[in-house]
Design a protein around this motif. Structure first.
Motif, PDB file in Angstrom:
ATOM      1  N   ARG A 195      -3.426   3.809   8.746  1.00 23.45           N
ATOM      2  CA  ARG A 195      -3.596   2.424   9.206  1.00 23.45           C
ATOM      3  C   ARG A 195      -2.904   2.222  10.553  1.00 23.45           C
ATOM      4  NH1 ARG A 195      -2.149  -1.735   4.301  1.00 23.45           N
ATOM      5  NH2 ARG A 195      -3.793  -1.167   2.812  1.00 23.45           N
ATOM      6  N   PRO A 196      -3.491   1.404  11.417  1.00 23.45           N
ATOM      7  CA  PRO A 196      -2.861   1.146  12.721  1.00 23.45           C
ATOM      8  C   PRO A 196      -1.433   0.614  12.600  1.00 23.45           C
ATOM      9  CG  PRO A 196      -5.128   0.370  12.740  1.00 23.45           C
ATOM     10  CD  PRO A 196      -4.833   0.778  11.330  1.00 23.45           C
ATOM     11  N   GLY A 197      -1.205  -0.290  11.643  1.00 18.26           N
ATOM     12  CA  GLY A 197       0.133  -0.844  11.477  1.00 18.26           C
ATOM     13  C   GLY A 197       1.140   0.207  11.057  1.00 18.26           C
ATOM     14  N   ALA A 198       0.728   1.114  10.168  1.00 18.58           N
ATOM     15  CA  ALA A 198       1.623   2.180   9.723  1.00 18.58           C
ATOM     16  C   ALA A 198       1.903   3.156  10.860  1.00 18.58           C
ATOM     17  CB  ALA A 198       1.021   2.907   8.527  1.00 18.58           C
ATOM     18  N   LEU A 199       0.868   3.480  11.631  1.00 17.70           N
ATOM     19  CA  LEU A 199       1.043   4.397  12.758  1.00 17.70           C
ATOM     20  C   LEU A 199       1.977   3.800  13.806  1.00 17.70           C
ATOM     21  CD1 LEU A 199      -2.636   5.632  13.146  1.00 17.70           C
ATOM     22  CD2 LEU A 199      -0.688   6.972  12.326  1.00 17.70           C
ATOM     23  N   LEU A 215       9.772  -7.443   3.610  1.00 19.71           N
ATOM     24  CA  LEU A 215       8.350  -7.307   3.877  1.00 19.71           C
ATOM     25  C   LEU A 215       7.561  -7.506   2.587  1.00 19.71           C
ATOM     26  CD1 LEU A 215       8.369  -4.087   6.131  1.00 19.71           C
ATOM     27  CD2 LEU A 215       8.371  -6.476   6.889  1.00 19.71           C
ATOM     28  N   GLY A 216       6.318  -7.889   2.732  1.00 14.73           N
ATOM     29  CA  GLY A 216       5.442  -8.041   1.577  1.00 14.73           C
ATOM     30  C   GLY A 216       4.010  -7.769   1.975  1.00 14.73           C
ATOM     31  N   GLY A 217       3.144  -7.671   0.982  1.00 18.55           N
ATOM     32  CA  GLY A 217       1.727  -7.504   1.244  1.00 18.55           C
ATOM     33  C   GLY A 217       1.426  -6.262   2.058  1.00 18.55           C
ATOM     34  N   GLU A 218       0.544  -6.408   3.034  1.00 12.94           N
ATOM     35  CA  GLU A 218       0.100  -5.289   3.852  1.00 12.94           C
ATOM     36  C   GLU A 218       1.245  -4.675   4.653  1.00 12.94           C
ATOM     37  OE1 GLU A 218      -2.932  -4.976   7.540  1.00 12.94           O
ATOM     38  OE2 GLU A 218      -3.841  -5.617   5.635  1.00 12.94           O
ATOM     39  N   SER A 219       2.181  -5.521   5.095  1.00 13.22           N
ATOM     40  CA  SER A 219       3.317  -5.008   5.870  1.00 13.22           C
ATOM     41  C   SER A 219       4.184  -4.075   5.029  1.00 13.22           C
ATOM     42  CB  SER A 219       4.169  -6.162   6.408  1.00 13.22           C
ATOM     43  OG  SER A 219       3.430  -6.949   7.323  1.00 13.22           O
ATOM     44  N   LEU A 220       4.367  -4.408   3.743  1.00  9.64           N
ATOM     45  CA  LEU A 220       5.140  -3.542   2.855  1.00  9.64           C
ATOM     46  C   LEU A 220       4.400  -2.234   2.615  1.00  9.64           C
ATOM     47  CD1 LEU A 220       7.565  -3.035   1.020  1.00  9.64           C
ATOM     48  CD2 LEU A 220       6.340  -4.238  -0.804  1.00  9.64           C
ATOM     49  N   SER A 221       3.108  -2.303   2.394  1.00 13.48           N
ATOM     50  CA  SER A 221       2.314  -1.088   2.191  1.00 13.48           C
ATOM     51  C   SER A 221       2.425  -0.169   3.397  1.00 13.48           C
ATOM     52  CB  SER A 221       0.842  -1.457   1.951  1.00 13.48           C
ATOM     53  OG  SER A 221       0.688  -2.260   0.798  1.00 13.48           O
ATOM     54  N   GLU A 222       2.388  -0.751   4.588  1.00 14.50           N
ATOM     55  CA  GLU A 222       2.450   0.056   5.809  1.00 14.50           C
ATOM     56  C   GLU A 222       3.843   0.635   6.022  1.00 14.50           C
ATOM     57  OE1 GLU A 222       0.958  -2.679   8.683  1.00 14.50           O
ATOM     58  OE2 GLU A 222      -1.150  -2.214   8.230  1.00 14.50           O
ATOM     59  N   ALA A 223       4.874  -0.061   5.539  1.00 16.58           N
ATOM     60  CA  ALA A 223       6.227   0.480   5.646  1.00 16.58           C
ATOM     61  C   ALA A 223       6.356   1.744   4.801  1.00 16.58           C
ATOM     62  CB  ALA A 223       7.249  -0.563   5.213  1.00 16.58           C
ATOM     63  N   TYR A 224       5.901   1.689   3.544  1.00 14.11           N
ATOM     64  CA  TYR A 224       5.919   2.893   2.722  1.00 14.11           C
ATOM     65  C   TYR A 224       5.143   4.023   3.413  1.00 14.11           C
ATOM     66  CZ  TYR A 224       7.780   0.855  -1.667  1.00 14.11           C
ATOM     67  OH  TYR A 224       8.585   0.293  -2.641  1.00 14.11           O
ATOM     68  N   ALA A 225       4.008   3.672   4.003  1.00 12.40           N
ATOM     69  CA  ALA A 225       3.161   4.690   4.634  1.00 12.40           C
ATOM     70  C   ALA A 225       3.809   5.300   5.863  1.00 12.40           C
ATOM     71  CB  ALA A 225       1.809   4.074   4.996  1.00 12.40           C
ATOM     72  N   ALA A 226       4.794   4.617   6.431  1.00 14.28           N
ATOM     73  CA  ALA A 226       5.495   5.142   7.602  1.00 14.28           C
ATOM     74  C   ALA A 226       6.647   6.062   7.225  1.00 14.28           C
ATOM     75  CB  ALA A 226       6.011   3.989   8.465  1.00 14.28           C
ATOM     76  N   PHE A 227       7.001   6.104   5.934  1.00 15.86           N
ATOM     77  CA  PHE A 227       8.105   6.948   5.479  1.00 15.86           C
ATOM     78  C   PHE A 227       7.618   8.379   5.234  1.00 15.86           C
ATOM     79  CE2 PHE A 227      10.066   3.082   3.033  1.00 15.86           C
ATOM     80  CZ  PHE A 227      10.387   2.486   4.237  1.00 15.86           C
ATOM     81  N   ASP A 228       8.571   9.313   5.278  1.00 16.23           N
ATOM     82  CA  ASP A 228       8.331  10.695   4.834  1.00 16.23           C
ATOM     83  C   ASP A 228       9.012  10.976   3.505  1.00 16.23           C
ATOM     84  OD1 ASP A 228       6.928  11.872   7.238  1.00 16.23           O
ATOM     85  OD2 ASP A 228       8.773  11.194   8.200  1.00 16.23           O
ATOM     86  N   ILE A 229      10.137  10.300   3.256  1.00 16.04           N
ATOM     87  CA  ILE A 229      10.926  10.470   2.038  1.00 16.04           C
ATOM     88  C   ILE A 229      11.358   9.088   1.582  1.00 16.04           C
ATOM     89  CG2 ILE A 229      13.056  11.437   1.041  1.00 16.04           C
ATOM     90  CD1 ILE A 229      12.994  13.520   3.333  1.00 16.04           C
ATOM     91  N   PHE A 230      11.327   8.858   0.267  1.00 17.56           N
ATOM     92  CA  PHE A 230      11.828   7.590  -0.262  1.00 17.56           C
ATOM     93  C   PHE A 230      13.152   7.842  -0.961  1.00 17.56           C
ATOM     94  CE2 PHE A 230      12.422   4.301  -3.439  1.00 17.56           C
ATOM     95  CZ  PHE A 230      12.194   3.155  -2.679  1.00 17.56           C
TER      96      PHE A 230
END
Length: 384
Positions: free
Chosen positions: A184-188, A256-271
């Motif tokens: 996603r553009p936001g995650a990138l 963060l919530g919604g799409e912004s939260l989803s994109e934050a997880y997608a920007a991680f390599d390790i949780f």
């Protein structure tokens, strides 16, 4: 089916209890059931998914509304005349609801979700810890059934002597949290922001920034080469966390919530999870759904959610050097990160909210019409 949900937390307050209640209400609406919500006064919406929401008086504690005992609770339950009362993370308000249900001859299902006794122990409240456990036991003894989210919680309540216990987990949104979100553009864009040199491994945390979450443990990663830390959430511990990690490569992203939260997880390599008082650990499921390797303490809910060495690592929360080494191992091996992430995604594929809430309805059905031996059955009363 008619379900009266009495919850210690509801919108606009956002936390694990609120999120679970909303998912249950979503499911009840889709399946054609009827429901009401009773919650502490905090400017909640007047309805949710077409179900009326009733507020009762509350006091504020650490910025959270705490429902106070009120005759309105029994009157609302009696007027709605439900088939079952659902007490979400019951404490003061939930205790009153369970007692009212018993007086009205209505079965109740209590959802154990918040480790109040653990909070009292961590804050060195001395005798209050034992009193809190006694109160928790008293509350749940009154319920027709208590649902617990993890084996650790089951052990705690069994050791206290709480009867009528069954396991009930939590669901996860497999679309909102998905490995494909990395494109996603936001995650990138966020990933580029978190990797100023272009090659950092992003280690992320999601959750409230409060003492019980122990996010200051991030300081154990000082000196791990090639990482950038990302913290999603807000709360009273933000300044303490900033002090503990001073000089480390860390970005606070706020709540963060919604799409912004989803994109934050997608920007991680390790949780990375830090708290030891989780009765479940919803963010770990979300990370697994997003295809991330998970590192969490060997305590509480994470013990059931992380297969050590398969989809992540469990570490000794009292040994900062172990946490440091495990993160370093993952940073050094992209292959290991990918293998753990794929295994984590597979592990949660059956845990949709539809499946989990379907199990909850079966638990409701299991107590309806079952006579209570410990509490005299009373005729239902309608109050005008």
């Amino acid at each position: 089916m008619r379900v009266a949900i009495v919850t210690e937390s509801f919108l606009p307050t956002v936390n694990g209890v609120t999120n679970s209640v909303c998912k249950v209400l979503d499911h009840l609406a889709r399946e054609g059931h009827d429901a009401i919500v009773i919650c502490p006064s905090a400017h909640a919406p007047s309805s949710y998914r077409g179900f009326p929401v009733f507020e009762v008086p509350a006091a504020r504690y650490r910025s959270f509304p705490v429902g106070l005992p009120n005759l309105l609770v029994q009157r609302l339950i009696a007027e709605f005349d439900p088939d079952v009362v659902h007490a979400a993370s019951p404490f003061f308000l939930g205790a009153q609801a369970i007692a009212a249900a018993n007086r009205l001859g209505i079965p109740s299902v209590a959802i154990f979700q918040t480790d109040m006794a653990g909070y009292a122990k961590r804050n060195h409240l001395g005798p209050a810890t034992k009193l809190t456990w006694r109160f928790v036991k008293w509350v749940h003894e009154g319920a027709s059934l208590t649902l617990v989210p993890s084996s650790a919680s089951m052990d705690d309540l069994q050791n206290m002597g709480v009867p009528r216990l069954k396991r009930w987990a939590r669901g996860v949104d497999l679309e909102a949290f998905h490995p494909n979100n990395r494109s996603r553009p936001g995650a990138l864009a966020l990933r580029e922001r978190l990797r100023p040199n272009g090659d950092e491994v992003v280690v992320g945390y999601v959750g409230r920034l409060a003492p019980e979450k122990q996010v200051e443990r991030l300081a154990a990663l000082r000196g791990v080469p090639g990482i950038h830390l990302a913290v999603v959430g807000d709360g009273p511990s933000e300044a303490s966390i900033a002090r503990a990690t001073d000089g480390m490569p860390l970005t606070f992203l706020g709540r963060l919530g919604g799409e912004s939260l989803s994109e934050a997880y997608a920007a991680f390599d390790i949780f990375l999870h830090t708290g030891t008082e989780e009765t479940f650990g919803q963010t770990l499921q979300e990370a697994h759904a997003g295809g991330l390797p998970v590192v969490a303490p060997r305590a509480g809910g994470p013990i059931d959610l992380v297969a050590d060495g398969v989809d992540g690592y469990l570490y000794d929360p009292e040994d900062p050097s172990e946490l440091h080494q495990l993160i370093e191992d993952l940073v050094e091996s992209e292959t290991l990160r990918l293998r753990f992430g794929e295994a984590g995604r597979r592990a949660v594929l059956g845990r949709t909210w539809t499946n989990v809430c379907g199990e909850l309805v079966k638990h409701y059905e299991s107590v309806i019409g079952v006579p209570r031996l410990a509490v005299p059955t009373q005729r239902r009363v309608r109050l005008s």
